[in-house]
Design an enzyme around this catalytic site. Structure first.
Site, mmCIF file in Angstrom:
data_model
loop_
_atom_site.group_PDB
_atom_site.id
_atom_site.type_symbol
_atom_site.label_atom_id
_atom_site.label_comp_id
_atom_site.label_asym_id
_atom_site.label_seq_id
_atom_site.Cartn_x
_atom_site.Cartn_y
_atom_site.Cartn_z
ATOM 1 N N LEU A 1 -3.564 -5.621 -1.476
ATOM 2 C CA LEU A 1 -4.301 -6.290 -2.557
ATOM 3 C C LEU A 1 -3.361 -6.711 -3.674
ATOM 4 O O LEU A 1 -3.600 -7.664 -4.389
ATOM 5 C CB LEU A 1 -5.355 -5.342 -3.138
ATOM 6 C CG LEU A 1 -6.520 -4.968 -2.228
ATOM 7 C CD1 LEU A 1 -7.353 -3.880 -2.867
ATOM 8 C CD2 LEU A 1 -7.373 -6.199 -1.954
ATOM 9 N N GLY A 2 -2.303 -5.962 -3.845
ATOM 10 C CA GLY A 2 -1.375 -6.284 -4.926
ATOM 11 C C GLY A 2 -0.263 -5.266 -4.955
ATOM 12 O O GLY A 2 -0.260 -4.292 -4.200
ATOM 13 N N GLY B 1 4.534 -2.055 -10.572
ATOM 14 C CA GLY B 1 5.597 -1.130 -10.912
ATOM 15 C C GLY B 1 5.416 0.235 -10.288
ATOM 16 O O GLY B 1 6.372 0.947 -10.044
ATOM 17 N N PHE B 2 4.185 0.605 -10.034
ATOM 18 C CA PHE B 2 3.972 1.962 -9.561
ATOM 19 C C PHE B 2 3.830 2.049 -8.054
ATOM 20 O O PHE B 2 3.759 3.116 -7.490
ATOM 21 C CB PHE B 2 2.725 2.543 -10.210
ATOM 22 C CG PHE B 2 2.836 2.642 -11.695
ATOM 23 C CD1 PHE B 2 3.764 3.482 -12.267
ATOM 24 C CD2 PHE B 2 2.028 1.881 -12.514
ATOM 25 C CE1 PHE B 2 3.884 3.575 -13.633
ATOM 26 C CE2 PHE B 2 2.133 1.970 -13.891
ATOM 27 C CZ PHE B 2 3.072 2.816 -14.456
ATOM 28 N N GLY B 3 3.702 0.910 -7.393
ATOM 29 C CA GLY B 3 3.541 0.952 -5.961
ATOM 30 C C GLY B 3 2.565 -0.125 -5.525
ATOM 31 O O GLY B 3 2.090 -0.918 -6.331
ATOM 32 N N SER B 4 2.267 -0.156 -4.239
ATOM 33 C CA SER B 4 1.409 -1.219 -3.716
ATOM 34 C C SER B 4 -0.026 -0.728 -3.555
ATOM 35 O O SER B 4 -0.259 0.455 -3.354
ATOM 36 C CB SER B 4 1.932 -1.680 -2.361
ATOM 37 O OG SER B 4 3.276 -2.069 -2.495
ATOM 38 N N VAL B 5 -0.950 -1.672 -3.619
ATOM 39 C CA VAL B 5 -2.365 -1.338 -3.482
ATOM 40 C C VAL B 5 -2.908 -1.986 -2.210
ATOM 41 O O VAL B 5 -2.632 -3.155 -1.943
ATOM 42 C CB VAL B 5 -3.161 -1.860 -4.691
ATOM 43 C CG1 VAL B 5 -4.603 -1.379 -4.610
ATOM 44 C CG2 VAL B 5 -2.535 -1.393 -5.980
ATOM 45 N N ASP C 1 0.852 0.319 -20.580
ATOM 46 C CA ASP C 1 1.158 -0.908 -19.845
ATOM 47 C C ASP C 1 -0.080 -1.796 -19.734
ATOM 48 O O ASP C 1 -0.491 -2.186 -18.641
ATOM 49 C CB ASP C 1 1.742 -0.572 -18.465
ATOM 50 C CG ASP C 1 2.489 -1.756 -17.840
ATOM 51 O OD1 ASP C 1 2.788 -2.724 -18.572
ATOM 52 O OD2 ASP C 1 2.767 -1.720 -16.631
#
Ligand SMILES: *[C@@H]1O[C@H](CO)[C@@H](O)[C@H](O)[C@H]1NC(C)=O
Ligand SMILES: *[C@@H]1O[C@H](CO)[C@@H](O)[C@H](O)[C@H]1NC(C)=O
Length: 861
Positions: free
Chosen positions: A557-558, A561-565, A674
């Site tokens: 989905l996207g 900075g923190f990782g992929s969804v 953020d």
């Protein structure tokens, strides 16, 4: 010198007199004393004895002859210290350097000052000082030129041909030449020497190099520099050797914006910008003591970067280290000179343990820290007489030059013997001696003895030595045995004194006990976690289950900075699964954070449904938002029809309510850190929810107390990220940026626009000044233009949120009151916003401090 310029020198002298007088802490009206003159006139200052009221002369003969001075007020009063530029000579005063200095004294006792010496923070000609009667001249061509008494040109600012209207010393100690429009033509901050003052940045590529100490004239110099991914300290050799780097863990930088290290009261911040799916800035900071008084940091000839601060209580300058080395002071390259071995701060020379032959002797028998030298110089002519002296449990600070593909001890040694320029190799390994790393150096600085248990690695150093003729036959250097050294072959070196040994043994026992306890704890960890899960806590999933429900993480989905969804399905319910990257913290901390995030429920916050923690995997399961993130809807590149004004207002109110709950509604105050459209998600009915809260805590909690890493997105970062304490008010700032984006349908920083329009905040400043608010409305949308009163009120609210000083920004509950119409935006907001010199809004221009500071007062009167 013409009569006109003579006049200016007289003026200068008068200014000086005033400035010097103002140093006695009296209440004078002029804060800034600088000299302005017309660029068409040549102005020259001669380094000669001035009247006693115009010089600072110290008891030991150290003298300062200021040309410009700037006193600083603290709480409305002039303080004891001030910045100045002029000629400086150290005791015994014979040679002068044109420099920027901090003088700390109030009350001019006729001619002699006390003991607190002037602190030099910048100098033009430290390598080639000048004599009495040298001159510094601002030429009619705009060049600042330093000539020695005999007329030899020693230094120049290199600004010949530029139009220069004046020169002044600014608040932070920046010596500046500026043109008629007050634009900086040249500044000392661009040419740092060995020091940084608060407000100064070391930009990518710049270096600090220490002054050579008078007593130690060795050629090898240190330097500290900023490269693309952080701050680095090197000692020169060919190639240079690395002795520290910050941050210790690196992310690849991909954005061309320069990395910089900015020194502020209280911290040294290293700002690295990086282009990811969502363009991020990484801000690492080394916390430093704050001071009410003067501070500066200096790279010194021993390689230490030290913070110097004035203490009023002790009436002197105090110093402390900026960098705390992981392995203590022994990690400094010259702590024991060349070839010296450092053991708990004690220096010894390398020697073989089981023979009484020596290859090294101290440079000075009485001063062990000056290092050692080989008895036989190493020459490349007869490499067949080279041997390697083995030192067990000895390591070296520089591990940046690894010999790739060499994992075996013997190959590592042979590689060094074959190459003349190699002077030592370090072999570092864990339990298995045939799977190690091999590092080479071409020059040997201080070595350090280690305890493998404490260092978590084994290290053996091999120093190249040249055999004397008598020893060439019993050499063992070419023995090809690759097995581990037998005890009688082992050459142990370090005589550790009995007390230190017992301390180490004690420490070891403590460490072992600690590790045992920790292990016990971790073993029981797994089971107890499940017991602890109270009802209402997010569900715990296995990694396998999540892999299944996302079809092997196939529908992305996207990313951010923190990782992929990834999209997934749990019992027919659609979910979003976030796979965290870079979560380095332990299970317990992770669970604690998940519990906090899971306990937060609000209609405008994304709900955490569950999580997974398995080995190094950390995943979070969130509710699914069918319309995706706000950025897909507001920037006018989308295919959807633009939102009407009511929808925009509703979204803004939703975000405000979500943030308000985080800031004010929870047991523990949570700053999001953020806020940006990518982190605002929309559901079927275009209700907005804030996502990713609590994650910066989850990811970036750094092990060390000294360094903190933060990240945010350029364009949304509040100015205090650069300077001071971070509070939840940084979210208010970012929220202000998001309001502007929602109204104008553009990104806060848009490089595809003409230069003056790149930054939305600059644009807002300009439009507000000229009362052209309507220009900011997306495509002059009819809907919004017809309700421009409301739209302008919304922009004013954004301005309030964008106040430079975080304490002037409204709280989120106040924002909601404004949105609901119960209170209105304060009237003087616009004025103070226009005066703001926002540091972060110019973050991709090279120098945040070049924003105009104080107005320049005219010179003497
Ligand atoms: C530095 O910060 C501290 C704490 O925030 C403050 O008390 C002090 O006045 C500041 N010093 C200067 C010189 O601004
Ligand atoms: C060092 O090497 C020895 C054997 O050579 C090994 O038993 C020990 O575990 C190693 N120490 C560390 C910290 O890797």
């Amino acid at each position: 010198m013409g009569s006109a310029s003579f006049f200016f020198v007289v003026l200068a002298a008068a200014a000086l007199w005033l400035a010097v007088q103002s140093l006695d802490c009296g209440d004078y009206s002029d804060e800034v004393l600088s000299i302005n003159y017309s660029a068409f006139l040549s102005t020259e200052w001669i380094n000669k004895e001035l009247s006693p009221s115009e010089v600072f002369r110290y008891k030991d003969g150290t003298t300062v002859r200021p040309i410009l001075l700037r006193s600083t007020r603290v709480g409305g009063r002039f303080h004891r210290w001030s910045f100045g530029a002029g000629f400086f000579c150290a005791s015994p005063c014979d040679l002068f350097v044109f420099s920027v200095f901090i003088v700390t004294n109030c009350g001019l006792s006729d001619t002699v000052f006390g003991t607190s010496e002037p602190q030099i923070v910048w100098s033009a000609n430290r390598a080639s000082p000048v004599r009495e009667n040298a001159t510094i001249e601002l030429t009619t061509h705009g060049d600042l030129v330093l000539r020695d008494a005999d007329g030899t040109r020693v230094w120049s600012s290199g600004t010949s041909g530029k139009s220069v209207a004046g020169m002044e010393i600014r608040k932070h100690g920046n010596l500046v030449m500026f043109d008629q429009k007050n634009v900086i033509v040249w500044q000392s901050f661009d040419h740092p020497t060995d020091s940084l003052v608060p407000g100064q940045s070391l930009m990518e590529g710049m270096r600090l190099t220490p002054n050579r100490s008078a007593t130690n004239s060795t050629k090898n110099q240190f330097y500290v520099t900023v490269l693309g991914d952080g701050l680095y300290g090197y000692v020169e050799s060919t190639p240079p050797q690395l002795y520290f780097s910050y941050p210790p863990m690196k992310d690849v930088k991909t954005v061309s914006d320069p990395t910089k290290a900015t020194f502020q009261n209280g911290s040294l911040r290293i700002i690295v910008q990086k282009e990811t799916a969502e363009y991020l800035a990484f801000i690492y900071y080394i916390k430093l003591p704050t001071s009410q008084f003067s501070q500066y940091m200096r790279l010194e000839s021993d390689g230490h970067l030290r913070l110097h601060q004035w203490s009023d209580d002790e009436n002197q300058w105090l110093e402390s280290d900026v960098m705390e080395m992981m392995s203590g002071d022994c990690a400094y390259p010259k702590v024991c000179g060349e070839y010296g071995i450092c053991t708990n701060g004690q220096c010894t020379c390398p020697h073989e343990s089981n023979t009484n032959s020596n290859y090294f002797k101290p440079v000075d028998d009485r001063k062990a820290n000056l290092g050692c030298k080989p008895l036989n110089p190493i020459s490349c002519q007869d490499m067949q007489h080279h041997e390697l002296l083995m030192l067990t449990d000895v390591s070296y600070f520089d591990n940046s030059h690894a010999v790739v593909n060499l994992t075996n001890r013997n190959d590592c040694k042979q590689a060094c013997l074959k190459k003349c320029s190699c002077r030592a190799v370090m072999f570092r390994y864990g339990q298995n001696d045939s799977n190690g790393e091999c590092f080479w150096v071409t020059k040997v600085f201080s070595l350090q003895s280690i305890k493998p248990e404490a260092a978590h690695y084994n290290s053996t150093a091999y120093l190249k030595v040249h055999l004397s003729p008598s020893r060439r036959y019993n050499s063992t250097a070419y023995s090809n045995s690759s097995s581990a050294p037998t005890p009688n072959k082992r050459k142990v070196i370090l005589a550790i004194t009995v007390p230190t040994t017992s301390i180490l043994v004690l420490l070891l026992i403590v460490a072992i006990l600690y590790l045992q306890r920790k292990r016990k704890y971790e073993d029981s960890d797994e089971d107890s976690e499940f017991d602890n899960l109270s009802s209402g806590m997010p569900l715990r999933f296995s990694f396998e289950k999540l892999r299944e429900c996302t079809k092997g993480f196939s529908q992305k989905l996207g990313g951010g900075g923190f990782g992929s969804v990834f999209e997934g399905k749990l019992d027919e319910e659609r979910v979003a699964v976030k796979r965290l990257e870079g979560a380095r913290q332990g299970k317990k901390e992770f669970l604690a954070e998940v519990e906090t995030i899971g306990s937060i429920e609000h209609i405008n916050l994304i709900k955490l449904i569950g999580f997974c923690v398995e080995k190094s995997q950390r995943l979070l399961v969130y509710e699914y938002m069918s319309r995706g993130s706000l950025d897909r809807w507001i920037y006018n590149c989308h295919n959807n029809a633009p939102f009407d004004w009511c929808t925009r207002c509703r979204i803004i109110l939703d975000i405000a309510k979500g943030l308000c709950y985080l800031h004010e509604g929870c047991r523990r105050k949570i700053a999001h850190l953020d806020i940006k459209p990518q982190n605002i998600l929309l559901d079927e009915n275009f209700s907005a929810k804030v996502a990713d809260f609590g994650l910066s805590k989850l990811i970036d909690r750094d092990q060390s107390k000294v360094v903190t890493m933060m990240r945010g997105t350029p364009g949304y970062l509040a100015p205090e990220w650069l300077t001071s304490q971070i509070t939840e008010k940084v979210d208010v700032y970012s929220f202000g940026v998001v309001i502007l984006e929602i109204i104008s349908g553009r990104k806060s920083i848009d490089h595809s626009r003409p230069e003056e329009n790149v930054h939305i905040i600059y644009l807002l400043q300009e439009k507000a000044r000229n009362n052209q608010w309507i220009d900011l409305i997306e495509n002059n949308s009819d809907d919004m233009v017809s309700r421009q009163e409301e739209v302008i009120q919304m922009m004013k609210l954004a301005m309030w949120c964008l106040q430079n000083d975080s304490s002037h920004r409204p709280s989120m509950s106040t924002v909601i009151k404004v949105l609901e119409g119960t209170i209105s935006v304060e009237a003087d907001i616009i004025q103070s916003f226009l005066n703001a010199n926002s540091a972060m809004s110019v973050q991709d221009k090279p120098y945040p401090y070049s924003v105009r500071e104080a107005s320049i007062l005219s010179g003497p009167r």
